[in-house]
Design a protein around this motif. Structure first.
Motif, PDB file in Angstrom:
ATOM      1  N   HIS A  75     -10.580  16.266   8.455  1.00 40.97           N
ATOM      2  CA  HIS A  75     -11.269  15.295   9.317  1.00 40.97           C
ATOM      3  C   HIS A  75     -10.382  14.073   9.564  1.00 40.97           C
ATOM      4  CE1 HIS A  75     -15.551  16.871   8.183  1.00 40.97           C
ATOM      5  NE2 HIS A  75     -14.837  17.742   8.839  1.00 40.97           N
ATOM      6  N   HIS A  87     -18.188  16.574  13.550  1.00 41.04           N
ATOM      7  CA  HIS A  87     -19.414  17.398  13.636  1.00 41.04           C
ATOM      8  C   HIS A  87     -20.544  16.658  14.349  1.00 41.04           C
ATOM      9  CE1 HIS A  87     -17.265  20.272  11.280  1.00 41.04           C
ATOM     10  NE2 HIS A  87     -17.060  19.375  10.316  1.00 41.04           N
ATOM     11  N   HIS A 134     -20.202  20.147   2.556  1.00 39.97           N
ATOM     12  CA  HIS A 134     -19.074  19.720   3.387  1.00 39.97           C
ATOM     13  C   HIS A 134     -19.551  18.466   4.118  1.00 39.97           C
ATOM     14  CE1 HIS A 134     -15.688  19.989   6.184  1.00 39.97           C
ATOM     15  NE2 HIS A 134     -16.504  20.020   7.211  1.00 39.97           N
TER      16      HIS A 134
HETATM   17 ZN   LIG Z   1     -15.652  19.539   8.982  1.00 36.98          ZN
END
Ligand SMILES: [Zn+2]
Length: 306
Positions: free
Chosen positions: A134, A140, A204
């Motif tokens: 990330h 996301h 996650h």
């Molecule tokens: Zn991710």
């Protein structure tokens, strides 16, 4: 052909043919993830022929740029993806191999949804050390329906730019979607009110936008860094953290290995919630509305456990 069999042919085969090959489709859309495929379908209707590269049961960070995907990108008028480096491991090579000039970065045929929302967890400086996937902020974005609304507005404009002849139809679909979506967000937000302030653990860092929307608090993550598998030592340290700061539930996505979350749930005595994460991630998440209906329902069920 006998008249009856002709009628049968017309009844059975013609609608199927229309479904398989929308002859009137003006744009071929290649969507990286199911949520953008679903959104393109909502906004483009029969004007778009949508092909989705990945399923809800695949980790969107970890996809192979297979020849079959490259072939699909070769024919696309529009590539609609998340961006924010979610697909950095596979999309650049896929686009390059496709040889399709229309869908390269910077072209109107290349749409990155994350460009149109406020990104969370933007790092002060780019750091991919220890495998952080990330490094360009949390990608996301689809877990917050308010982001879907922002992306929808931008996608309508892009469809109009690419297919000006049908601009009015995209505008109408966009207005209908926007109205429907506003009402749905109000309903989900009201339903999810009991989740406000709930402390959660994530497997996650896939749900920061969801938590931001619903006012939930992420107190620990099972992956030591985004994209790095939970180790036994790290799981143990999260379990220790929960002794001082209890959590209501541990949340993981449909595509993830459930074992780390199950281990924590069992050892900490808290609920384990699998969220669909995208369209197709559960039986109920058949479309974008179903995705959020089911996500809110599953979180509420997890929070209600004693
Ligand atoms: Zn991710």
């Amino acid at each position: 052909m006998h008249p009856t069999s002709l009628r049968l042919f017309a009844l059975l085969v013609l609608p199927l043919a229309a479904f398989l090959a929308p002859a009137q489709a003006a744009l071929r859309v290649f969507a990286c993830e199911p949520e953008w495929g679903a959104l393109a379908h909502e906004l483009g209707g029969n004007l778009v022929d949508v092909s989705v590269a990945t399923s809800a049961l695949q980790d969107p960070h970890q996809i192979q740029a297979k020849p079959s995907l490259i072939a699909r990108a070769r024919n696309a008028d529009l590539v609609a993806c998340t961006g924010a480096e979610l697909e950095i491991g596979w999309l650049p090579v896929l686009l390059q191999q496709s040889g399709n000039a229309k869908v390269q970065p910077g072209q109107p045929g290349n749409f990155a949804a994350a460009d149109f929302v406020r990104k969370l967890e933007l790092p002060a400086q780019l750091d991919r050390s220890q495998g952080d996937v990330h490094a360009a902020g949390n990608p996301h974005i689809q877990t917050d329906p308010r982001n879907i609304a922002l992306v929808a507005t931008a996608l309508v404009a892009r469809l109009q730019q690419l297919d000006p002849a049908n601009a009015a139809q995209y505008a109408k679909a966009g207005a209908d979607f926007s109205q429907k979506w506003r009402q749905a967000i109000a309903r989900w937000t009201a339903q999810a009110a009991p989740l406000k302030g709930a402390a959660v653990v994530s497997q996650h860092k896939g749900f920061v936008y969801l938590y931001d929307w619903l006012g939930m608090k992420e107190i620990a993550v099972l992956e030591p860094k985004p994209g790095v598998e939970p180790s036994a030592a790290h799981l143990q340290s999260v379990l220790e953290t929960l002794k001082g700061t209890p959590a209501k539930m541990v949340v993981y996505a449909a595509y993830q290995d459930s074992r780390p979350s199950e281990w924590l749930g069992r050892n900490a005595g808290i609920g384990i919630v699998k969220v669909p994460f995208t369209v197709g991630g559960s039986d109920a998440a058949k479309d974008l509305s179903g995705l959020f209906d089911d996500t809110v329902a599953r979180l509420l069920a997890g929070a209600a456990k004693p």
